[in-house]
Write a protein that holds these residues in place. Sequence first.
Motif, PDB file in Angstrom:
ATOM      1  N   ALA A 183       0.817  -1.216   0.000  1.00 56.86           N
ATOM      2  CA  ALA A 183       0.000   0.000   0.000  1.00 56.86           C
ATOM      3  C   ALA A 183       0.847   1.262   0.000  1.00 56.86           C
ATOM      4  CB  ALA A 183      -0.925  -0.005   1.220  1.00 56.86           C
ATOM      5  N   PHE A 184       2.037   1.179   0.575  1.00 57.49           N
ATOM      6  CA  PHE A 184       2.913   2.346   0.685  1.00 57.49           C
ATOM      7  C   PHE A 184       3.521   2.724  -0.668  1.00 57.49           C
ATOM      8  CE2 PHE A 184       7.051   4.288   1.384  1.00 57.49           C
ATOM      9  CZ  PHE A 184       6.806   5.226   2.372  1.00 57.49           C
ATOM     10  N   ILE A 185       3.991   1.747  -1.412  1.00 58.00           N
ATOM     11  CA  ILE A 185       4.724   2.022  -2.652  1.00 58.00           C
ATOM     12  C   ILE A 185       3.869   2.744  -3.689  1.00 58.00           C
ATOM     13  CG2 ILE A 185       5.844   0.911  -4.624  1.00 58.00           C
ATOM     14  CD1 ILE A 185       7.094  -1.051  -2.678  1.00 58.00           C
ATOM     15  N   PRO A 186       2.635   2.310  -3.967  1.00 61.03           N
ATOM     16  CA  PRO A 186       1.846   3.068  -4.958  1.00 61.03           C
ATOM     17  C   PRO A 186       1.551   4.499  -4.537  1.00 61.03           C
ATOM     18  CG  PRO A 186       0.882   0.910  -4.562  1.00 61.03           C
ATOM     19  CD  PRO A 186       1.928   1.117  -3.511  1.00 61.03           C
ATOM     20  N   LYS A 187       1.443   4.746  -3.234  1.00 58.25           N
ATOM     21  CA  LYS A 187       1.099   6.087  -2.774  1.00 58.25           C
ATOM     22  C   LYS A 187       2.271   7.045  -2.894  1.00 58.25           C
ATOM     23  CE  LYS A 187      -0.841   8.640   1.142  1.00 58.25           C
ATOM     24  NZ  LYS A 187      -1.401   8.556   2.506  1.00 58.25           N
ATOM     25  N   TYR A 188       3.456   6.598  -2.526  1.00 54.17           N
ATOM     26  CA  TYR A 188       4.601   7.504  -2.477  1.00 54.17           C
ATOM     27  C   TYR A 188       5.653   7.224  -3.561  1.00 54.17           C
ATOM     28  CZ  TYR A 188       2.668   8.693   2.063  1.00 54.17           C
ATOM     29  OH  TYR A 188       1.829   9.111   3.066  1.00 54.17           O
ATOM     30  N   LEU A 189       5.651   6.038  -4.136  1.00 57.16           N
ATOM     31  CA  LEU A 189       6.688   5.664  -5.102  1.00 57.16           C
ATOM     32  C   LEU A 189       6.055   5.029  -6.333  1.00 57.16           C
ATOM     33  CD1 LEU A 189       9.190   4.156  -2.520  1.00 57.16           C
ATOM     34  CD2 LEU A 189       9.540   6.254  -3.803  1.00 57.16           C
ATOM     35  N   TYR A 190       5.028   5.660  -6.822  1.00 53.10           N
ATOM     36  CA  TYR A 190       4.306   5.112  -7.962  1.00 53.10           C
ATOM     37  C   TYR A 190       5.231   5.044  -9.182  1.00 53.10           C
ATOM     38  CZ  TYR A 190       0.481   4.395 -11.271  1.00 53.10           C
ATOM     39  OH  TYR A 190      -0.351   3.892 -12.238  1.00 53.10           O
ATOM     40  N   ASN A 191       5.331   3.842  -9.751  1.00 54.54           N
ATOM     41  CA  ASN A 191       6.147   3.565 -10.941  1.00 54.54           C
ATOM     42  C   ASN A 191       7.646   3.777 -10.727  1.00 54.54           C
ATOM     43  OD1 ASN A 191       4.103   2.674 -12.571  1.00 54.54           O
ATOM     44  ND2 ASN A 191       3.779   4.623 -13.611  1.00 54.54           N
ATOM     45  N   PHE A 192       8.094   3.890  -9.489  1.00 55.39           N
ATOM     46  CA  PHE A 192       9.524   4.011  -9.228  1.00 55.39           C
ATOM     47  C   PHE A 192      10.258   2.707  -9.522  1.00 55.39           C
ATOM     48  CE2 PHE A 192       9.159   8.133  -7.719  1.00 55.39           C
ATOM     49  CZ  PHE A 192      10.352   8.624  -7.215  1.00 55.39           C
ATOM     50  N   PHE A 193       9.531   1.592  -9.500  1.00 58.83           N
ATOM     51  CA  PHE A 193      10.174   0.301  -9.668  1.00 58.83           C
ATOM     52  C   PHE A 193       9.851  -0.326 -11.019  1.00 58.83           C
ATOM     53  CE2 PHE A 193       9.874   1.051  -5.124  1.00 58.83           C
ATOM     54  CZ  PHE A 193      11.172   0.799  -4.729  1.00 58.83           C
ATOM     55  N   LEU A 194       9.622   0.541 -11.996  1.00 65.34           N
ATOM     56  CA  LEU A 194       9.553   0.061 -13.363  1.00 65.34           C
ATOM     57  C   LEU A 194      10.940  -0.388 -13.832  1.00 65.34           C
ATOM     58  CD1 LEU A 194       7.273   2.774 -15.001  1.00 65.34           C
ATOM     59  CD2 LEU A 194       6.643   0.403 -14.505  1.00 65.34           C
ATOM     60  N   LYS A 195      10.968  -1.233 -14.863  1.00 65.30           N
ATOM     61  CA  LYS A 195      12.258  -1.675 -15.381  1.00 65.30           C
ATOM     62  C   LYS A 195      13.058  -0.494 -15.907  1.00 65.30           C
ATOM     63  CE  LYS A 195      14.363  -5.140 -18.360  1.00 65.30           C
ATOM     64  NZ  LYS A 195      14.135  -6.262 -19.311  1.00 65.30           N
ATOM     65  N   ASP A 196      12.376   0.440 -16.566  1.00 61.37           N
ATOM     66  CA  ASP A 196      13.004   1.695 -16.984  1.00 61.37           C
ATOM     67  C   ASP A 196      12.308   2.830 -16.243  1.00 61.37           C
ATOM     68  OD1 ASP A 196      14.248   3.811 -18.174  1.00 61.37           O
ATOM     69  OD2 ASP A 196      13.308   3.562 -20.141  1.00 61.37           O
ATOM     70  N   ASN A 197      12.881   3.232 -15.139  1.00 57.37           N
ATOM     71  CA  ASN A 197      12.256   4.256 -14.292  1.00 57.37           C
ATOM     72  C   ASN A 197      12.950   5.611 -14.404  1.00 57.37           C
ATOM     73  OD1 ASN A 197      14.666   3.793 -13.010  1.00 57.37           O
ATOM     74  ND2 ASN A 197      13.772   3.299 -11.007  1.00 57.37           N
TER      75      ASN A 197
END
Length: 886
Positions: free
Chosen positions: A574-588
């Motif tokens: 729940a934390f990652i989408p709120k504060y780090l949305y798409n930060f962990f894409l393969k190409d970020n």
Amino acid sequence: MRPLRDAQLGAFTFFASALPHDVCGSNGLPLTPNSIKILGRFQLLKTISHPRLCQYVDISRGKHERLVVVTEHYESSLNDFQKQVQTVSPERVLQIAYEALEGLEFMNKHGMVHRALNAQNVLMDGKGKVKLAKFGLYYMTDHGADVDFPIGYPSYLAPEVIAQGSVHPSDPSQGENPLPSGPKTDVWSLGVLLFELCAVSSLKPPCLDLMNDYLIELSVRSCIDDIVTVLAEEHGCLDAIRVSLKSIISHCLLHWSAKTTLRPTPAELLVDPVFEGVSCLYAPFQQPVGLFSSSLRCAHLELPEDISQLCKDDDEEYLGERAIDEVYHLWCLAGGDLEKELTNKEIIQSKPPVCTLPNFLLEDGESFGQGRDRSFLLDDTTVTLSLCQLKNRLKDVAGEAYYPLLEDEQSSLSQSNSSNELSCTVTLPLIIRERDTEYQLIRIILFDRLLKAYPYKKNLVWKEARVDIPPLIRGLAWAALLGVEGDIQAKYDSIDKDTPIPTDRQIEVDIPRCHQYDELLSSPQGHRKFRRVLKAWVVSHPDLVYWQGLDSLCAPFLWLNFNNEPLAYACMSAFIPKYLYNFFLKDNSHVIQEYLTVFSQMIAFHDPELSNHLNEIGFIPDLYAIPWFLTMFTHVFPLHKIFHLWDTLLLGNSSFPFCIGVAILQQLRDRLLANGFNECILLFSDLPEIDIERCVRESINLFCWTPKSATYRQHAQPPKAQGDSSTNGFGKAANYYSSDYQDMPKTDLSREPLALSDLKAEVSPRISAEDLIDLCELSVGGQTKRSKASKPKILAVDIRSIEDFGRGHISGSISIPYSTAFSPDGELVQCPATGTLQSFRGRVIVVINCFDSIRVIFRSSTDLHSKSYGNHGLFNQTGVQFVFPH
């Protein structure tokens, strides 16, 4: 955990085996101390809660591999019961056997074996019910592998255990290690206990002293038959009771040889017909339903027929109704010291250093020095921890504080206790509040009630979290703030965490480097849980990838929910989408570059002088801020600081981390302004001590000053539905802080995305027209809401032509046409408006070129210099948004 009630807190201590200092593991790192291993395994014991087992509460690690265990304790034991009671009825013997088997069966379901049963470890509560103590010693020591003493008492050990000898399980010179004891081992020990109980009751001492002789010289079954017959005759129930007792003891002591295949397990004994008349007296144990589950938490709640029974008497022991872990936490806050308590009872004996010199062996073979210190062996004495100091500390807390009203309009804290001192505690620094016994009692009780009503009382959880969050229940509070709901256990169990994946190698490399100063996370159990939670997240998010730093992001959630992996996973998810949305894409790269550019604009908005300096020396956020935001500062700060920082972060929206970053830079402002590029690099390579409480306080102030649309990001999380309570993290007082622009409909903030190249070309942020209206404190109809006595917050500078300005403009704005304010080379020309701009130092200036998009703004106390405009190209005629720094 269950309430304390008539129980007490007890503590016992032992030493783990010391490891050689010059030996490393297969990964080249030093071996994990055995005390750390035990500490990690112990955490599971805190979750084992059953009416027939003494609840484990805490474990602390001291010097020289010493461990101190805190547990639920009772002064009376089966040994005392035998001494006090002249005769024991056969019915009572069967009840004791049944209660002990209930506890053993529950342990076996969790993969544990007692192995240390004796009359001293079978405690009895105020109602005479059995409570098995020290049942986790065999498990936490890895079946005795991590200690130098054997687990168990020879008089009660099963024959197959004695036959194995005293081989150390981890001794490599012994070939195959002996198999760990199973449930049938405890059944033998219970049989000996029941045999003793019958013998003491019927034959009286000195038969007890000859017990071992009976077991060795006589046929066991014949001995049992004789003793039970005498016991049954005394109570006038020769047939039924004699047969029942003889049967159960005979079953427990099967088989006399080392072959134990015929001996039943505790689960098999419980369904034996001999307990038909006893089992009906005990209701089946039901595990309490957790906070996050698909089952109804109130399904088994019943009100008494007489509602007055709910009212508490004036002499009610309110503290006894609180959970055992709460009482221990408050005991520590009230000045409790485990080692001091054990030292006072002479369990821990300190010696002068000269008396602890090692043993030397001379050339002629003569030994010289100290022998083996017996204090390093097991002393199974349990010391009762006195609660007098805690009760004296809480004597002025009114009874109403233990049952706060949640529907009251006024502050829950003020209603909970009328003490002026307690009311003043709210204004003290957080670190002091967290160590105040009375204050923490009130906060724990309040949050406990709110969380039990979650999600119905979700808004009240948010309201109270703005004050502070009690450390004891921070894990559940964070889950509520993140909106975790549903059957998280089932979802976590459905994820494949065992099949190898390519990410496994990187996870294995990262975990041994993540917050390993912490004893819990550095334990093998901590590494195992780390691996499972991280792998669960990677597998359940196939569109995302594992980036270094995800382990640091997981650490706070795992530490707080060490015994609840599903909750740690749910909070992280729940934390990652709120504060780090798409930060962990393969190409970020595009996501991070946009994030860093917005952060750079935030620095320019709040501190243009610092921004200009950092830009001049080339010290851009790319060089230092990526670990900040990719891990939400968990890679930068230790866990105890992260807890305080995230208590506030979780109340804000996705733009709050920008303000934290600016607040950190402002604490280092003087050193940054005085240094060049190389010095700044060195400064951030070993970040100086940061005052987290000041950082949080300044972050909130910065966020309250920041227009919502100034932190707009194209790659932020898509808008959510209206009415989300997470948009009210800081209350009505924070005008811009009270709602997340991402949680608004798109029409509320008319910001259009910019290409990354265009965004990087702009030094300061843009805002929407709606934000300009808010800044001007104007309603849509143009009526001012500003009081006559207050000064305007902003200065609106309209740089359009005089003709366009005359056709329509914002009320209160001033006209400074671009062509008259700047020379062709971008230098500021002195004009009458310059004096007006100088008078607005320290305030916000908004530069307007057209009404569909507006460019903001700087807030600083520095003087105006014409050079600063031209050098940074902040004004140009080709764009439609401009900024006017000062």
